[in-house]
Motif scaffolding. Structure first.
Motif, PDB file in Angstrom:
ATOM      1  N   SER A 345      65.223  52.867 -22.124  1.00  0.00           N
ATOM      2  CA  SER A 345      66.570  53.441 -22.188  1.00  0.00           C
ATOM      3  C   SER A 345      67.232  53.040 -23.489  1.00  0.00           C
ATOM      4  CB  SER A 345      67.435  52.953 -21.026  1.00  0.00           C
ATOM      5  OG  SER A 345      66.959  53.409 -19.796  1.00  0.00           O
ATOM      6  N   MET A 368      75.850  58.714 -27.011  1.00  0.00           N
ATOM      7  CA  MET A 368      74.612  59.359 -26.594  1.00  0.00           C
ATOM      8  C   MET A 368      73.778  58.380 -25.800  1.00  0.00           C
ATOM      9  SD  MET A 368      71.752  57.976 -28.279  1.00  0.00           S
ATOM     10  CE  MET A 368      70.639  59.361 -28.236  1.00  0.00           C
ATOM     11  N   ASP A 369      72.891  58.911 -24.968  1.00  0.00           N
ATOM     12  CA  ASP A 369      71.935  58.060 -24.275  1.00  0.00           C
ATOM     13  C   ASP A 369      70.624  58.815 -24.117  1.00  0.00           C
ATOM     14  OD1 ASP A 369      72.311  59.712 -21.865  1.00  0.00           O
ATOM     15  OD2 ASP A 369      74.155  58.579 -21.569  1.00  0.00           O
ATOM     16  N   TYR A 370      69.562  58.026 -23.976  1.00  0.00           N
ATOM     17  CA  TYR A 370      68.214  58.585 -23.885  1.00  0.00           C
ATOM     18  C   TYR A 370      67.413  57.732 -22.919  1.00  0.00           C
ATOM     19  CZ  TYR A 370      63.428  59.845 -25.183  1.00  0.00           C
ATOM     20  OH  TYR A 370      62.116  60.247 -25.152  1.00  0.00           O
ATOM     21  N   THR A 372      63.384  57.632 -21.039  1.00  0.00           N
ATOM     22  CA  THR A 372      62.060  58.181 -20.780  1.00  0.00           C
ATOM     23  C   THR A 372      61.314  57.223 -19.872  1.00  0.00           C
ATOM     24  OG1 THR A 372      59.988  58.966 -21.774  1.00  0.00           O
ATOM     25  CG2 THR A 372      61.079  57.113 -22.853  1.00  0.00           C
ATOM     26  N   GLU A 424      62.116  62.636 -18.782  1.00  0.00           N
ATOM     27  CA  GLU A 424      62.839  62.418 -20.033  1.00  0.00           C
ATOM     28  C   GLU A 424      64.248  62.963 -19.862  1.00  0.00           C
ATOM     29  OE1 GLU A 424      62.407  63.453 -24.817  1.00  0.00           O
ATOM     30  OE2 GLU A 424      60.752  63.822 -23.431  1.00  0.00           O
ATOM     31  N   ARG A 425      65.233  62.131 -20.185  1.00  0.00           N
ATOM     32  CA  ARG A 425      66.641  62.500 -20.072  1.00  0.00           C
ATOM     33  C   ARG A 425      67.345  62.176 -21.392  1.00  0.00           C
ATOM     34  NH1 ARG A 425      64.578  63.909 -15.924  1.00  0.00           N
ATOM     35  NH2 ARG A 425      65.104  63.360 -13.768  1.00  0.00           N
ATOM     36  N   GLN A 426      68.195  63.081 -21.847  1.00  0.00           N
ATOM     37  CA  GLN A 426      69.004  62.780 -23.029  1.00  0.00           C
ATOM     38  C   GLN A 426      70.344  63.480 -22.916  1.00  0.00           C
ATOM     39  OE1 GLN A 426      66.997  64.103 -26.575  1.00  0.00           O
ATOM     40  NE2 GLN A 426      66.123  65.876 -25.552  1.00  0.00           N
ATOM     41  N   ASP A 448      73.609  67.677 -21.394  1.00  0.00           N
ATOM     42  CA  ASP A 448      72.407  66.997 -20.912  1.00  0.00           C
ATOM     43  C   ASP A 448      71.219  67.939 -20.960  1.00  0.00           C
ATOM     44  OD1 ASP A 448      72.693  64.204 -19.783  1.00  0.00           O
ATOM     45  OD2 ASP A 448      74.399  65.184 -18.818  1.00  0.00           O
ATOM     46  N   SER A 462      68.931  72.264 -18.665  1.00  0.00           N
ATOM     47  CA  SER A 462      70.034  71.624 -19.386  1.00  0.00           C
ATOM     48  C   SER A 462      71.330  71.980 -18.678  1.00  0.00           C
ATOM     49  CB  SER A 462      70.073  72.069 -20.845  1.00  0.00           C
ATOM     50  OG  SER A 462      70.286  73.469 -20.940  1.00  0.00           O
TER      51      SER A 462
END
Length: 711
Positions: A345, A368-370, A372, A424-426, A448, A462
């Motif tokens: 993360s 922002m955040d990411y 996987t 995977e999230r962003q 998102d 999205s």
């Protein structure tokens, strides 16, 4: 020397060495702090959180259009809490859904954040431990605009303990019934002008109520902070979790349709050799900076590697073995499961705080955040058999269970079935808050995107989420607020596999909330009242047909729309400088307002159906009184949860339980006698399927904890 004692000895030596190095720098200051607490009375200093970061803008409660329940380390210690399940009573609208999940404003909620990031180290089947937690925050309602996809009922954020620039250290030991014993040691403080460190170790072994079931838990927590200058600090943390449950994985105890247990609450469907093991390694790096006046920057990177293995007997079907018309036995399946997950993360935020003139303040958040994550699952078990034959798990009596009849090594297990998931999230977001005199207005927007891979099949989508809110400060100690927010949540990858009926479309929803907050009599009376409505579609529910394909996976169905309406009241009051009390009440009515989607019409419309484990009324309280300067204090808590239904529509009876603590402090020493379930109430925390019964609440138990504060 066992491996646990060896690790405990090594870590205790590290803690002691660090304390000796730091003590000369801070001993006088720490002693003055302890003296002040005892003289003025600790009660007035407890259970207060003046500002929370879970909304990603540090905000006082009366200036926020969001509702946050924040539980301090003092409350955690006074209630003798070891894991998150010990704290749910303190949060209005939250109750048990399962062993590790909760019901929040009527919706099942299992999303866990640490320091604002995804990456639950508990692999989904263990309850979060609290040894290295400074504060537990619950952000109510949809948090999608700030945190991305998630359940609309709320979001748990666990704020971890960081190295401190003043000496803080404790040594603790605990003994209790159910063969409970443990020890904890932690210290935090300056190592030099620029460095601060933290080291801690936790070990506890205790029984789990059910026959031959117990749990060992070990946590090692390390941290190092470096102050680059007066404006920038970097922190590196490492935490190791190791847990094993013997005679588990635990399900419930069978009940009749009225919710009465039909056998002893200590009955266990597992063999003594069954187990659940979890190991998790977490590394986290964060940096906070204020490069110029008005600008705050932060970034955090979190890595988590976890393994979980389960070998257990699953209840498959209750039956009457004697033909007298009474259920007295259960057929079982043997399940071997292994879960391996690895995730990363990252999150970054920038806050610009400026005064446009003497009466207008503006704060802008950009972030922002990411995330996987990869997860590999392997399951091997016996499938579909309903009668005992050679090599299969024998039935087990509900009243006179005989264990160890057939070694598990002789079971004719089905082939290993692999399932591999990755996600995977962003997200990118911006939030603007404007304060004009007594009015605070806030608006935010987030984009998102996600992609899931389930056994080679990819699912992506999205969504744009937003939030609008406003606060009116009617007085310095009274404010009115309102907000509207949307939510978006992809289905869990584990729900997308064909064995469970997947794939399913994402769930979407919205919420409107309004309320009142106060901090009367100089803050001695803090209260809040909220009313809300949450709507959500494509909410997955357990298929009443159960395991349709007879493949070891219970099937799911999506409900067209679910509506949750409720009222929540929270009060924290300093009755006197030595007497503090907190009370919370919640009313929630959640119903299916549009029927199941077209592919499930054969099961009926189900409009108006209640949701499983969603009580309409809950009430919790905690009160603590300190006897002046004597060092003695007593505390009493209570928890009422209204009647619910299980997944299979069996009644889950209401319950009321009481807990108490007696505390004595003198100098650096603190002793606490804690007793749970004073009246030894027999109750179910939640309900599951008819074949697996209801989850059992704790019986009356007690433990004694002795703590020494390093000075």
């Amino acid at each position: 020397m066992s491996k646990h004692n060896f690790k405990l000895s090594v870590m205790s030596s590290m803690v002691a060495a660090m304390a000796i190095q730091s003590a000369p720098l801070q001993a006088q200051e720490q002693a003055e702090f302890i003296e002040e607490v005892l003289i003025t009375g600790r009660a007035a200093k407890l259970y207060r959180v003046q500002s929370s970061n879970v909304g990603k803008l540090p905000t006082e409660p009366l200036e926020s259009s969001q509702t946050v329940s924040a539980l301090t380390v003092e409350l955690i210690e006074d209630q003798g809490a070891r894991d998150a399940g010990d704290l749910y009573r303190n949060i209005s609208g939250v109750s048990f859904y399962s062993f590790a999940g909760v019901s929040a404003r009527g919706f099942r909620q299992e999303e866990i954040y640490y320091d604002g990031l995804r990456g639950d180290p508990n692999a989904g089947f263990a309850v979060p431990q609290l040894f290295n937690i400074q504060r537990v925050e619950f952000l109510k309602g949809p948090a999608g605009m700030l945190y991305g996809p998630g359940a609309p009922g709320g979001l748990f954020n666990y704020v971890t303990k960081k190295p401190t620039d003043t000496l803080q250290g404790t040594l603790r030991a605990v003994v209790g019934d159910e063969d409970r014993r443990g020890a904890m040691a932690e210290v935090s403080g300056p190592l030099s002008d620029s460095f601060s460190g933290r080291a801690g170790v936790f070990y506890e072994d205790k029984g789990l109520l059910r026959h031959h079931a117990s749990q060992e838990t070990e946590v090692v927590d390390l941290g190092l902070s470096y102050s680059l200058n007066h404006h920038t600090t970097a922190t590196l943390q490492y935490t190791h979790y190791d847990m094993i449950r013997h005679g588990a994985r635990l399900r419930g105890v069978p009940v009749d349709d009225e919710g009465n247990f039909i056998t002893s609450v200590r009955w266990n469907h597992n063999e003594p050799t069954d187990f659940l093991k979890m190991r998790s390694e977490v590394a986290q790096f964060s940096i906070d900076s204020r490069p110029i006046e008005g600008l705050t920057l932060d970034a955090t990177l979190r890595y988590n590697d976890a393994d979980e293995a389960q070998n257990y007997h699953e209840m498959n079907r209750l039956f009457d073995s004697t033909g007298d018309g009474q259920v007295d036995s259960v057929r079982r399946q043997w399940r071997e499961q292994e879960r391996n997950q690895e995730n990363v993360s990252f999150g970054a935020n920038a806050v610009w705080d400026m005064d446009l003139d003497s009466n207008i303040r503006n704060r802008v958040l950009v972030g922002m955040d990411y995330f996987t994550g990869d997860e590999n699952r392997f399951a091997s078990r016996l499938t579909g058999e309903n009668s005992p034959t050679e090599g299969l798990p024998p039935p087990l009596s509900l009243f006179n269970p005989v264990y160890g009849q057939v070694p598990t090594s002789t079971y004719d297990s089905a082939p290993v079935v692999p399932n591999e998931f990755s996600m995977e999230r962003q997200g990118f977001y911006v939030l603007d808050e404007v304060t004009v005199g007594p009015v605070v207005m806030v608006g935010g927007l987030r984009y998102d995107s996600f992609e899931d891979d389930v056994n080679g099949e990819k699912y992506s989508d999205s969504q744009v989420s937003y939030r609008l809110g406003g606060v009116y400060r009617a007085r310095d100690d009274v404010s009115l607020y309102a907000q509207y927010a949307t939510s978006f949540e992809p289905q869990d990858p584990g729900s997308q596999i064909p064995q469970r009926g997947g794939p399913f479309d994402p769930s979407q929803g919205d919420m409107v909330e309004m309320g009142l907050k106060t901090a009367l009599m100089g803050g001695r009376i803090q209260s809040s009242a909220a009313i809300y409505q949450i709507r959500r579609d494509n909410v997955l529910q357990d298929d009443p047909r159960g395991d349709v394909l007879d493949d070891g996976f219970d099937n799911l169905l999506p409900a067209g729309e679910v509506t949750s309406r409720g009222l929540e009241l929270d009060l924290a009051v300093d009755i006197t400088p030595d007497w503090v009390a907190t009370v919370n009440y919640a009313y929630n009515r959640i119903r299916i307002t549009e029927g199941f989607t077209e592919d499930a019409r054969s099961l009926g419309d189900n409009i108006g159906d209640r949701f499983a484990n969603a009580p309409e009324h809950t009430l919790g309280f905690w009160t603590r009184y300190q006897f002046g300067q004597s060092g003695w204090a007593v505390a009493l808590g209570g928890d009422f949860v209204d009647e619910r239904i299980s997944v299979d529509d069996q009644v889950v009876q209401s319950y009321t339980i009481f807990d108490a603590s007696v505390i004595y402090e003198t100098g650096p020493w603190r002793a606490m006698l804690r007793m749970d379930n004073l009246l030894d109430e027999e109750y179910a925390t939640a309900g599951f399927r008819e074949r697996t019964g209801h989850y059992v609440g704790k019986p009356r138990t007690a433990f004694l904890e002795l703590r020494y504060t390093i000075q």
